[in-house]
Design a protein around this motif. Sequence first.
Motif, short mmCIF file in Angstrom:
data_model
loop_
_atom_site.label_atom_id
_atom_site.label_comp_id
_atom_site.label_asym_id
_atom_site.label_seq_id
_atom_site.Cartn_x
_atom_site.Cartn_y
_atom_site.Cartn_z
N THR A 257 0.85 -1.18 0.00
CA THR A 257 0.00 0.00 0.00
C THR A 257 0.89 1.23 0.00
O THR A 257 2.10 1.15 0.29
N ASP A 258 0.32 2.37 -0.32
CA ASP A 258 1.09 3.61 -0.28
C ASP A 258 1.64 3.86 1.13
O ASP A 258 2.77 4.31 1.28
N GLU B 103 2.40 1.58 3.44
CA GLU B 103 3.49 0.64 3.71
C GLU B 103 4.77 1.07 3.00
O GLU B 103 5.85 1.04 3.60
N LYS B 104 4.62 1.46 1.75
CA LYS B 104 5.79 1.88 0.99
C LYS B 104 6.42 3.13 1.61
O LYS B 104 7.64 3.21 1.77
N ALA B 105 5.61 4.08 1.99
CA ALA B 105 6.12 5.31 2.60
C ALA B 105 6.81 5.00 3.93
O ALA B 105 7.89 5.54 4.22
N ALA B 106 6.22 4.12 4.74
CA ALA B 106 6.82 3.76 6.02
C ALA B 106 8.16 3.08 5.82
O ALA B 106 9.15 3.40 6.50
N LEU B 107 8.23 2.13 4.88
CA LEU B 107 9.50 1.44 4.61
C LEU B 107 10.55 2.41 4.12
O LEU B 107 11.71 2.38 4.56
N GLU B 108 10.19 3.29 3.24
CA GLU B 108 11.16 4.24 2.70
C GLU B 108 11.65 5.21 3.77
O GLU B 108 12.82 5.58 3.81
N ARG B 109 10.76 5.61 4.69
CA ARG B 109 11.20 6.46 5.81
C ARG B 109 12.18 5.70 6.71
O ARG B 109 13.20 6.24 7.14
N LEU B 110 11.87 4.43 6.97
CA LEU B 110 12.77 3.63 7.81
C LEU B 110 14.12 3.45 7.13
O LEU B 110 15.16 3.50 7.79
N LEU B 111 14.12 3.21 5.84
CA LEU B 111 15.39 3.06 5.13
C LEU B 111 16.22 4.34 5.23
O LEU B 111 17.44 4.28 5.40
N VAL C 183 5.92 -0.68 13.08
CA VAL C 183 4.71 -1.51 13.18
C VAL C 183 4.11 -1.75 11.80
O VAL C 183 3.75 -2.88 11.45
N ILE C 184 4.04 -0.72 10.99
CA ILE C 184 3.48 -0.84 9.64
C ILE C 184 4.32 -1.80 8.81
O ILE C 184 3.80 -2.68 8.12
N VAL C 185 5.63 -1.64 8.86
CA VAL C 185 6.52 -2.48 8.05
C VAL C 185 6.52 -3.92 8.57
O VAL C 185 6.54 -4.87 7.78
N ALA D 47 4.01 -5.44 9.98
CA ALA D 47 2.75 -6.03 9.51
C ALA D 47 2.83 -6.37 8.03
O ALA D 47 2.35 -7.43 7.59
N PHE D 48 3.47 -5.51 7.24
CA PHE D 48 3.64 -5.80 5.82
C PHE D 48 4.51 -7.04 5.62
O PHE D 48 4.18 -7.91 4.81
N ALA D 49 5.63 -7.12 6.35
CA ALA D 49 6.54 -8.27 6.20
C ALA D 49 5.81 -9.57 6.51
O ALA D 49 6.00 -10.57 5.80
N VAL D 50 4.97 -9.55 7.53
CA VAL D 50 4.19 -10.74 7.88
C VAL D 50 3.22 -11.08 6.75
O VAL D 50 3.11 -12.22 6.32
N ARG D 51 2.53 -10.07 6.26
CA ARG D 51 1.54 -10.28 5.19
C ARG D 51 2.21 -10.76 3.90
O ARG D 51 1.73 -11.67 3.24
N ALA D 52 3.35 -10.16 3.58
CA ALA D 52 4.04 -10.50 2.32
C ALA D 52 4.68 -11.87 2.39
O ALA D 52 4.79 -12.57 1.38
N GLY D 53 5.13 -12.26 3.58
CA GLY D 53 5.78 -13.56 3.72
C GLY D 53 7.00 -13.72 2.85
O GLY D 53 7.26 -14.80 2.31
N ASN D 54 7.76 -12.63 2.73
CA ASN D 54 8.94 -12.68 1.88
C ASN D 54 9.98 -11.70 2.41
O ASN D 54 9.68 -10.85 3.24
N PHE D 55 11.19 -11.83 1.89
CA PHE D 55 12.29 -10.97 2.28
C PHE D 55 12.27 -9.70 1.42
O PHE D 55 11.78 -9.72 0.28
N PRO D 56 12.84 -8.61 1.92
CA PRO D 56 12.76 -7.34 1.19
C PRO D 56 13.46 -7.36 -0.16
O PRO D 56 13.02 -6.68 -1.09
N ASP D 57 14.54 -8.14 -0.30
CA ASP D 57 15.20 -8.18 -1.61
C ASP D 57 14.30 -8.83 -2.66
O ASP D 57 14.32 -8.44 -3.82
N ALA D 58 13.47 -9.77 -2.26
CA ALA D 58 12.52 -10.40 -3.19
C ALA D 58 11.40 -9.44 -3.57
O ALA D 58 10.67 -9.68 -4.53
N LEU D 59 11.28 -8.36 -2.80
CA LEU D 59 10.22 -7.38 -3.05
C LEU D 59 10.76 -6.14 -3.76
O LEU D 59 10.07 -5.14 -3.89
N GLY D 60 12.02 -6.20 -4.21
CA GLY D 60 12.60 -5.10 -4.97
C GLY D 60 13.41 -4.11 -4.15
O GLY D 60 13.77 -3.05 -4.66
N TYR D 61 13.73 -4.43 -2.91
CA TYR D 61 14.47 -3.52 -2.05
C TYR D 61 15.88 -4.01 -1.73
O TYR D 61 16.49 -3.54 -0.77
#
Length: 98
Positions: free
Chosen positions: A5-6, A8-16, A62-64, A66-80
């Motif tokens: 979601t927008d 989730e993406k914004a939260a991850l990018e802020r954390l990065l 918390v947002i990220v 929850a996303f990681a749990v939902r996605a069930g994958n590692f961030p590199d597999a998600l393009g990060y």
Amino acid sequence: MFQMTDEEKAALERLLLHARGDSGQSRRVADFLLAWWNAADCGGFDIATTWALGANIAADVVIVFAFAVRAGNFPDALGYGSQFEAVVRDWRPGLMTQ
């Protein structure tokens, strides 16, 4: 691939961005992100460390999470992958030679 979601993406990018800093909060954020990326090599994440994060940063964790749990994958597999490798270079440079 799971669609972020927008929010989730914004939260991850802020954390990065936070993880690229050099403060205690940056280290805690990096520890969280790297535990998702590769806990076996980068170390786990003690949830109590979030107590030392600002409220907005903790909300992003918390947002990220929850996303990681939902996605069930590692961030590199998600393009990060490249963004997480940059965090590894900053906080776990010894792993870059492995």
